[in-house]
Design a protein around this motif. Sequence first.
Motif, PDB file in Angstrom:
ATOM      1  N   MET A   1       0.838  -1.194   0.000  1.00 58.83           N
ATOM      2  CA  MET A   1       0.000   0.000   0.000  1.00 58.83           C
ATOM      3  C   MET A   1       0.874   1.245   0.000  1.00 58.83           C
ATOM      4  SD  MET A   1      -2.828   1.285   2.811  1.00 58.83           S
ATOM      5  CE  MET A   1      -3.939  -0.082   2.476  1.00 58.83           C
TER       6      MET A   1
ATOM      7  N   PHE B   1       1.383   5.422   0.536  1.00 51.62           N
ATOM      8  CA  PHE B   1       0.893   6.525   1.351  1.00 51.62           C
ATOM      9  C   PHE B   1       1.518   7.824   0.857  1.00 51.62           C
ATOM     10  CE2 PHE B   1       0.174   2.935   4.027  1.00 51.62           C
ATOM     11  CZ  PHE B   1      -0.810   3.266   4.933  1.00 51.62           C
TER      12      PHE B   1
ATOM     13  N   ASN C   1      -2.074   7.953  12.025  1.00 52.10           N
ATOM     14  CA  ASN C   1      -0.917   7.773  11.153  1.00 52.10           C
ATOM     15  C   ASN C   1      -0.056   9.031  11.115  1.00 52.10           C
ATOM     16  OD1 ASN C   1      -1.701   5.206  10.627  1.00 52.10           O
ATOM     17  ND2 ASN C   1      -2.511   5.607   8.594  1.00 52.10           N
TER      18      ASN C   1
ATOM     19  N   ARG D   1      -3.578   7.667   3.456  1.00 50.96           N
ATOM     20  CA  ARG D   1      -3.885   6.593   2.530  1.00 50.96           C
ATOM     21  C   ARG D   1      -4.488   7.174   1.251  1.00 50.96           C
ATOM     22  NH1 ARG D   1      -5.178   4.646   7.676  1.00 50.96           N
ATOM     23  NH2 ARG D   1      -4.224   2.639   8.206  1.00 50.96           N
ATOM     24  N   GLU D   2      -4.533   6.372   0.208  1.00 51.68           N
ATOM     25  CA  GLU D   2      -5.090   6.822  -1.064  1.00 51.68           C
ATOM     26  C   GLU D   2      -6.533   7.288  -0.868  1.00 51.68           C
ATOM     27  OE1 GLU D   2      -5.780   5.194  -5.653  1.00 51.68           O
ATOM     28  OE2 GLU D   2      -4.850   3.899  -4.131  1.00 51.68           O
TER      29      GLU D   2
ATOM     30  N   GLU E   1      -7.487   9.687   1.045  1.00 50.67           N
ATOM     31  CA  GLU E   1      -7.648  10.335   2.343  1.00 50.67           C
ATOM     32  C   GLU E   1      -7.178  11.788   2.258  1.00 50.67           C
ATOM     33  OE1 GLU E   1      -6.859   9.014   6.986  1.00 50.67           O
ATOM     34  OE2 GLU E   1      -5.468   8.371   5.432  1.00 50.67           O
TER      35      GLU E   1
ATOM     36  N   GLN F   1      -2.685  -0.624  11.178  1.00 44.69           N
ATOM     37  CA  GLN F   1      -1.266  -0.516  10.842  1.00 44.69           C
ATOM     38  C   GLN F   1      -0.395  -0.820  12.054  1.00 44.69           C
ATOM     39  OE1 GLN F   1      -0.264   0.164   7.540  1.00 44.69           O
ATOM     40  NE2 GLN F   1       1.589  -0.713   8.415  1.00 44.69           N
TER      41      GLN F   1
END
Length: 266
Positions: free
Chosen positions: A1, A3, A28, A46-47, A49, A165
């Motif tokens: 993933m 970020f 995060n 995150r994608e 977000e 996470q």
Amino acid sequence: MKFKEIIFSLKEDEEKLVDTFYREEFFNFAIEEDEKGNKFLKVYLREGETLPDFLKNLDTLEERITSPGDWTVELEPFEITEGIIIDPTEKLKEYEYGKIVIKLSPGLAFGTGLHPTTRMSAYFLKKYLKENDKVLDVGTGTGILAIIAKKLGASLVIAVDVDDQAVEVAKENVEKNDVDVIVKNSDLLSKVDGVYDIVVSNILAEVLLKLLTEVNRVTHENSVLILSGVVERKEYMIKEKAYKEGWNTVERKQEREWVTLVMKRL
């Protein structure tokens, strides 16, 4: 993933900012300090977000695309408390030092063991943990405290965190250290069963207040609570709530503005 990592210059109060992150349920992030004492905030999106509104007024220094494999922090081995070495290099051998060695790949937001609250928690774990104790680590982050508990002789260690996470990072560190620690996702004690001799939690005061309303279910009359992540000005809140729930503070330790409390039943 993948970020998006956004780095900010941090000039405002660290404690208030961390409080805001937890209140907004945004986990995060990482706060780092360079050799000159300059502090930086790193936020990971995150994608899809978006950046939280409370961060939009901070000065952005850098943006880049990153992945979990990039999050290892370059640190030298250090003694988190007497007899216990944290080794981010993963090169030390216990038999060479005669001490407990914890191999650690620090993940974003979840700590390297350098923060006072983690050091004080480790200190009290070493002081109070007896061989074959059952230990619950609530808000485990990287899993440092859970791994320490197991290496100190705990017969059972359960480590929980609300953030996926964090759970992933903790599992990786448990595997690196070849210890039998159960790591799982849980919002405080929502997915926790059993009764434990020691409950350790290094979170924030507001979260600890909620934990104290639930902790009697997973403890017995001789259990020990180690509560960390408390700023001095909020210490009274924790003590008052604990007393109402049947707990008394038997020891405290303080570094800078951070306080760690040890509690037993009244």
